[in-house]
Design a protein around this motif. Sequence first.
Motif, short mmCIF file in Angstrom:
data_model
loop_
_atom_site.label_atom_id
_atom_site.label_comp_id
_atom_site.label_asym_id
_atom_site.label_seq_id
_atom_site.Cartn_x
_atom_site.Cartn_y
_atom_site.Cartn_z
N ILE A 1 0.84 -1.20 0.00
CA ILE A 1 0.00 0.00 0.00
C ILE A 1 0.88 1.25 0.00
CG2 ILE A 1 -1.56 1.37 1.45
CD1 ILE A 1 -2.95 -1.26 2.21
N LYS A 2 1.92 1.24 0.83
CA LYS A 2 2.83 2.40 0.89
C LYS A 2 3.53 2.64 -0.44
CE LYS A 2 3.87 2.25 5.85
NZ LYS A 2 4.92 2.03 6.88
N GLU A 3 3.86 1.54 -1.14
CA GLU A 3 4.53 1.66 -2.44
C GLU A 3 3.55 1.92 -3.58
OE1 GLU A 3 7.80 1.70 -2.86
OE2 GLU A 3 8.06 1.51 -0.68
N LYS A 4 2.27 2.04 -3.24
CA LYS A 4 1.19 2.30 -4.22
C LYS A 4 1.08 1.16 -5.23
CE LYS A 4 1.57 7.30 -3.64
NZ LYS A 4 1.76 8.62 -4.29
N ASP A 5 1.36 -0.06 -4.76
CA ASP A 5 1.18 -1.24 -5.59
C ASP A 5 -0.20 -1.85 -5.40
OD1 ASP A 5 3.70 -1.33 -6.87
OD2 ASP A 5 4.62 -2.08 -5.03
N ILE A 6 -0.97 -1.28 -4.48
CA ILE A 6 -2.36 -1.68 -4.29
C ILE A 6 -3.23 -0.45 -4.55
CG2 ILE A 6 -4.09 -2.42 -2.61
CD1 ILE A 6 -1.94 -4.12 -1.28
N LEU A 7 -4.13 -0.58 -5.49
CA LEU A 7 -5.01 0.53 -5.88
C LEU A 7 -6.47 0.11 -5.70
CD1 LEU A 7 -3.27 1.65 -9.20
CD2 LEU A 7 -2.90 2.58 -6.90
N VAL A 8 -7.29 1.06 -5.29
CA VAL A 8 -8.73 0.84 -5.20
C VAL A 8 -9.41 1.82 -6.13
CG1 VAL A 8 -10.76 0.83 -3.70
CG2 VAL A 8 -8.54 0.07 -2.80
N ASN A 9 -10.12 1.28 -7.09
CA ASN A 9 -10.76 2.10 -8.14
C ASN A 9 -9.74 2.98 -8.84
OD1 ASN A 9 -13.27 0.99 -7.30
ND2 ASN A 9 -13.42 2.55 -5.69
N GLY A 10 -8.54 2.40 -9.02
CA GLY A 10 -7.48 3.08 -9.77
C GLY A 10 -6.68 4.09 -8.96
N LYS A 11 -6.95 4.20 -7.64
CA LYS A 11 -6.26 5.20 -6.83
C LYS A 11 -5.63 4.55 -5.60
CE LYS A 11 -9.46 8.91 -8.17
NZ LYS A 11 -10.44 9.92 -7.68
N PRO A 12 -4.51 5.11 -5.12
CA PRO A 12 -3.90 4.58 -3.89
C PRO A 12 -4.78 4.87 -2.69
CG PRO A 12 -2.73 6.53 -4.66
CD PRO A 12 -3.72 6.20 -5.72
N VAL A 13 -4.66 4.06 -1.66
CA VAL A 13 -5.44 4.23 -0.44
C VAL A 13 -4.51 4.17 0.78
CG1 VAL A 13 -7.57 3.28 -1.41
CG2 VAL A 13 -5.91 1.74 -0.32
#
Length: 300
Positions: A36-48
């Motif tokens: 998540i910190k590395e922005k490798d997980i996105l929700v609806n195309g955006k980082p959380v």
Amino acid sequence: MTDSYSFTINNETGRIDKFLTEKISNLSRTRVQELIKEKDILVNGKPVKGAYKINQNDEISVTIPPKAPLSLEPENLHLDIIYEDNDVIVVNKPQGMVVHPSAGHPDHTLVNGLLYHTQELAKSPEGFRPGIVHRIDKDTSGLLMVAKNDLARQSLENQLANKTNKREYLAIVHGNFDNLSGVIDAPIGRNPNNRKQMAVNPKGKTARTHFEVLEQFKDYALVKCILETGRTHQIRVHMKYIGHPLAGDPLYGPKKTLKGHGQFLHAATLGFEQPTSHKWLEFSVQVPKIFQEQLEKLRK
């Protein structure tokens, strides 16, 4: 190789890290937070954020990049070598030192120090554990046996499997005992409610710990624990199971405990058969300074 996953939320609820650890095997909540910190997980195309709670119809995409391979670099860590011959090394590991490299501890481990001390270490199937046949936790101090060649590794591993070696620990635990000795025979497996913890679990592996109370103090006791098996966190889990968690243990103990640098647990005595001569070898080392100082305070 990069792994990719995508999920659409239907009726699921709760935190995103819990949801993903249930959906993707071998993915811990700690690893999810890193992604998540590395922005490798996105929700609806955006980082959380790490505490994000999933909603119906959320589109979650997960990209897991390959981890950099562990490199084994020799480091002069001034290891306390208790004994060494052509087959084995016995080392007194200090509290706070990890035994072998991992993703969270790539260096400054016992293995890094052993590689500086000698190039003669038995190969390991994983590659990053040369010489290592058994482990003790980072914040547990004391004796470890290390194999210098494949014959020694096989011999020491067989002795562990056949329970013919000797491993005695000293621990400061919470509470006083009515029964001054006993055997804890309770299987240990992963705690289904906390991935970081082990627990007594009917589906776990057989685990047996013998204990003997050496001294009792106000609210605490000094206990000798003898391992018959060697499961992960075995003494810590078993002592908690019988209502006497280790003092200072951040994972299994109460918050109100003795101040230190983790659990007061020390691998004090180690005995095994020398792989070539078959002579019985046995070694004992004193508890570290912080352990001894705490005992002296309790005795007063």
